[in-house]
Design a protein around this motif. Structure first.
Motif, PDB file in Angstrom:
ATOM      1  N   ARG A 371      36.556  31.237  38.006  1.00  0.00           N
ATOM      2  CA  ARG A 371      36.284  31.862  39.293  1.00  0.00           C
ATOM      3  C   ARG A 371      36.718  33.320  39.289  1.00  0.00           C
ATOM      4  O   ARG A 371      37.569  33.757  38.520  1.00  0.00           O
ATOM      5  CB  ARG A 371      36.975  31.101  40.415  1.00  0.00           C
ATOM      6  CG  ARG A 371      38.485  30.917  40.273  1.00  0.00           C
ATOM      7  CD  ARG A 371      39.255  31.981  40.931  1.00  0.00           C
ATOM      8  NE  ARG A 371      40.685  31.825  40.956  1.00  0.00           N
ATOM      9  CZ  ARG A 371      41.479  32.696  40.393  1.00  0.00           C
ATOM     10  NH1 ARG A 371      40.991  33.680  39.671  1.00  0.00           N
ATOM     11  NH2 ARG A 371      42.786  32.584  40.533  1.00  0.00           N
ATOM     12  N   ILE A 372      36.090  34.076  40.177  1.00  0.00           N
ATOM     13  CA  ILE A 372      36.438  35.484  40.345  1.00  0.00           C
ATOM     14  C   ILE A 372      36.755  35.713  41.813  1.00  0.00           C
ATOM     15  O   ILE A 372      36.043  35.240  42.702  1.00  0.00           O
ATOM     16  CB  ILE A 372      35.285  36.412  39.883  1.00  0.00           C
ATOM     17  CG1 ILE A 372      35.716  37.872  39.919  1.00  0.00           C
ATOM     18  CG2 ILE A 372      34.036  36.188  40.703  1.00  0.00           C
ATOM     19  CD1 ILE A 372      34.711  38.823  39.279  1.00  0.00           C
ATOM     20  N   LEU A 373      37.868  36.400  42.071  1.00  0.00           N
ATOM     21  CA  LEU A 373      38.215  36.759  43.440  1.00  0.00           C
ATOM     22  C   LEU A 373      37.332  37.922  43.883  1.00  0.00           C
ATOM     23  O   LEU A 373      37.204  38.921  43.173  1.00  0.00           O
ATOM     24  CB  LEU A 373      39.691  37.161  43.528  1.00  0.00           C
ATOM     25  CG  LEU A 373      40.709  36.046  43.319  1.00  0.00           C
ATOM     26  CD1 LEU A 373      42.108  36.630  43.212  1.00  0.00           C
ATOM     27  CD2 LEU A 373      40.644  35.041  44.461  1.00  0.00           C
ATOM     28  N   ARG A 374      36.758  37.799  45.053  1.00  0.00           N
ATOM     29  CA  ARG A 374      35.853  38.829  45.546  1.00  0.00           C
ATOM     30  C   ARG A 374      36.657  39.941  46.209  1.00  0.00           C
ATOM     31  O   ARG A 374      37.153  39.793  47.324  1.00  0.00           O
ATOM     32  CB  ARG A 374      34.865  38.228  46.540  1.00  0.00           C
ATOM     33  CG  ARG A 374      34.006  37.121  45.939  1.00  0.00           C
ATOM     34  CD  ARG A 374      33.117  37.632  44.808  1.00  0.00           C
ATOM     35  NE  ARG A 374      32.220  38.658  45.284  1.00  0.00           N
ATOM     36  CZ  ARG A 374      31.036  38.400  45.843  1.00  0.00           C
ATOM     37  NH1 ARG A 374      30.638  37.158  45.990  1.00  0.00           N
ATOM     38  NH2 ARG A 374      30.262  39.385  46.250  1.00  0.00           N
ATOM     39  N   ARG A 375      36.809  41.059  45.497  1.00  0.00           N
ATOM     40  CA  ARG A 375      37.592  42.178  46.021  1.00  0.00           C
ATOM     41  C   ARG A 375      36.813  43.504  45.962  1.00  0.00           C
ATOM     42  O   ARG A 375      37.352  44.552  46.287  1.00  0.00           O
ATOM     43  CB  ARG A 375      38.887  42.346  45.205  1.00  0.00           C
ATOM     44  CG  ARG A 375      39.828  41.133  45.256  1.00  0.00           C
ATOM     45  CD  ARG A 375      40.478  41.002  46.610  1.00  0.00           C
ATOM     46  NE  ARG A 375      41.480  39.950  46.636  1.00  0.00           N
ATOM     47  CZ  ARG A 375      41.241  38.709  47.042  1.00  0.00           C
ATOM     48  NH1 ARG A 375      40.018  38.369  47.459  1.00  0.00           N
ATOM     49  NH2 ARG A 375      42.205  37.796  47.046  1.00  0.00           N
ATOM     50  N   ASP A 376      35.547  43.452  45.527  1.00  0.00           N
ATOM     51  CA  ASP A 376      34.812  44.706  45.309  1.00  0.00           C
ATOM     52  C   ASP A 376      33.912  45.094  46.477  1.00  0.00           C
ATOM     53  O   ASP A 376      33.211  46.099  46.423  1.00  0.00           O
ATOM     54  CB  ASP A 376      33.970  44.605  44.041  1.00  0.00           C
ATOM     55  CG  ASP A 376      32.986  43.435  44.062  1.00  0.00           C
ATOM     56  OD1 ASP A 376      32.857  42.789  45.123  1.00  0.00           O
ATOM     57  OD2 ASP A 376      32.354  43.173  43.018  1.00  0.00           O
ATOM     58  N   ASN A 377      33.909  44.283  47.542  1.00  0.00           N
ATOM     59  CA  ASN A 377      33.092  44.554  48.738  1.00  0.00           C
ATOM     60  C   ASN A 377      31.592  44.520  48.470  1.00  0.00           C
ATOM     61  O   ASN A 377      30.797  44.958  49.310  1.00  0.00           O
ATOM     62  CB  ASN A 377      33.462  45.911  49.360  1.00  0.00           C
ATOM     63  CG  ASN A 377      34.884  45.941  49.884  1.00  0.00           C
ATOM     64  OD1 ASN A 377      35.349  44.970  50.483  1.00  0.00           O
ATOM     65  ND2 ASN A 377      35.597  47.031  49.659  1.00  0.00           N
TER      66      ASN A 377
END
Length: 427
Positions: A371-377
């Motif tokens: 999984r990847i945390l969504r932090r790039d907007n």
């Protein structure tokens, strides 16, 4: 809300009518009634005003609680990226709610003192009730993933199932008390145990094998490409199989029942609208109501992957018959059939769709989540609202041509016929 003549406006009256006839509203009202009857019978509290007030509160606010419960889990998933964190995000607010409710009923004389003491007092009753509730809500989500019910309504059912048993168990009724305690800890253990195992697989995954990437991809954007590149590199994947969502089961059922319709075409996107018969307590559009048709989303994935030079590492699968009949569970089974004995990894984000995929994957065998945390907007929702610079060049170009409703969309030497947003390659 009133007009100058003091009468309720038609719009507000319409909202009230839709709320009253909502299946979720009626189910919540039944839950309030069941709360009163169960505890009044088990604890001999028929005329207790505290029990009456608590039951009315449950009957009125249970649909709102179900939505808040789902949102709390979604927030925790997005914040921390672990299944266990999301489940704690759902568990803790309900535990706090149950602590207050049991304390109030004990304080107001609605509960049998000896019975409540036999399950650990009001705190023990709240803990076991919450564990049992979370377990049944998990089972409700399990059925949602298989096309049975919807998230909010299944949450309500999970909550209601526990009311009668909790009432009898906290009254100290023989066998009911033991069943209440055993079921509570067993379902709670299932709820948290499966999540913990999933998180451990995610953190301790071996390298090598085949990745699976499922999602709406509405549209396919730069973060999707980043996820593919990172997962291939970090997990040493031989290839990744991408399969888009076609039409979600929730929408298939809602269209069939006349609760949704395609209202119009806007910039190549089909705009889904609720009808007057839609359930006001169901969130039909957790990620928005603008959708590119499935063939168009598939074409955009293929074009973006090729442009990024990932064609030799990516397979865009499209199994409409399997997906429409069995969902992603069927797609995973087909991948396992085609690649027997292959180590499988599942790529996903931490938004609503990503964590829904995670739950499906966790129930389909020993698959390693990535999984990847969504932090790039970067988000498909923002793109659908008009944000720029979030998609690759070829996707941006195709979306622009779709927004002009051109009869033929051209990408290099490839031509696609455009039929109300549906792209079909060839003349």
């Amino acid at each position: 809300m009133s007009g100058s003549d003091g009468k309720t406006t038609p719009a507000f009256a319409g909202k009230i009518r839709r709320y009253v006839r909502s299946p979720s509203t009626r189910m919540a009202a039944f839950g309030g009634l069941l709360t009163y009857l169960s505890y009044a019978y088990a604890h001999g509290s028929w005329a207790n005003p505290t029990l009456i007030c608590v039951s009315v509160f449950v009957g009125v606010f249970l649909p709102s609680y179900a939505k808040l419960s789902n949102k709390a889990e979604l927030w925790a998933n997005n914040r921390f990226g672990f299944v266990t964190a999301g489940r704690l995000g759902r568990f803790l607010p309900q535990l706090a709610f149950n602590l207050v409710m049991f304390w109030l009923m004990l304080w107001g004389g609605a509960l049998n003192q000896l019975g409540i003491s036999s399950v650990g007092g009001f705190a023990g009753a709240a803990l076991v009730t919450t564990l049992a509730s979370q377990g049944t809500q998990f089972l409700g989500g399990y059925f949602v993933a298989r096309g049975v019910g919807d998230a909010n309504r299944n949450t309500l059912v999970g909550l209601l199932v526990n009311v009668t048993l909790a009432a009898l168990g906290t009254a100290g009724v023989p066998y009911a008390r033991e069943t209440f305690l055993i079921l509570g800890f067993a379902l709670g253990g299932l709820f948290f145990g499966i999540g913990l195992l999933s998180d451990l697989r995610s953190m301790m995954a071996p390298k090598g094998g085949i990745g699976m990437f499922f999602g709406t991809f509405n549209p396919f954007h730069n973060t999707h490409l980043t996820m593919l590149e990172r997962a291939i590199r970090e997990r040493g994947l031989e290839k990744v199989i991408i399969h888009p969502v076609l039409v979600p089961k929730l929408h298939v059922d809602a269209f069939r029942d006349g609760h949704l319709r395609v209202g119009r075409l806007e910039g190549g996107f089909q705009i889904y609208e609720k009808t007057d018969t839609a359930d006001s307590n169901v969130d039909y559009f957790p990620t928005g109501n603008k959708f590119l048709p499935p063939p168009t989303r598939k074409a955009l994935i293929e074009l973006a992957v090729a442009e990024a030079g990932l064609g030799d590492k990516i397979e865009v699968a499209y199994y409409p018959e399997i997906y429409n009949s069995k969902g992603f569970q069927g797609v995973i089974a087909e991948i396992k059939r085609r690649y027997p004995n292959a180590r499988l990894h599942a790529l996903h984000g931490t938004d609503f769709g990503g964590m829904t995929v995670r739950q499906i994957v966790d129930e389909c065998g020993w698959i390693y989540p990535w999984r990847i945390l969504r932090r790039d907007n970067v988000s498909a929702t923002a793109i659908r609202k008009g944000a720029k610079g979030m998609t690759s060049g070829v996707v941006t170009d195709v979306l622009e041509q779709l927004s002009q409703n051109l009869p033929v969309v051209t990408v290099g030497d490839r031509r696609f016929r455009n039929d109300n947003g549906v792209l079909t390659e060839g003349d």
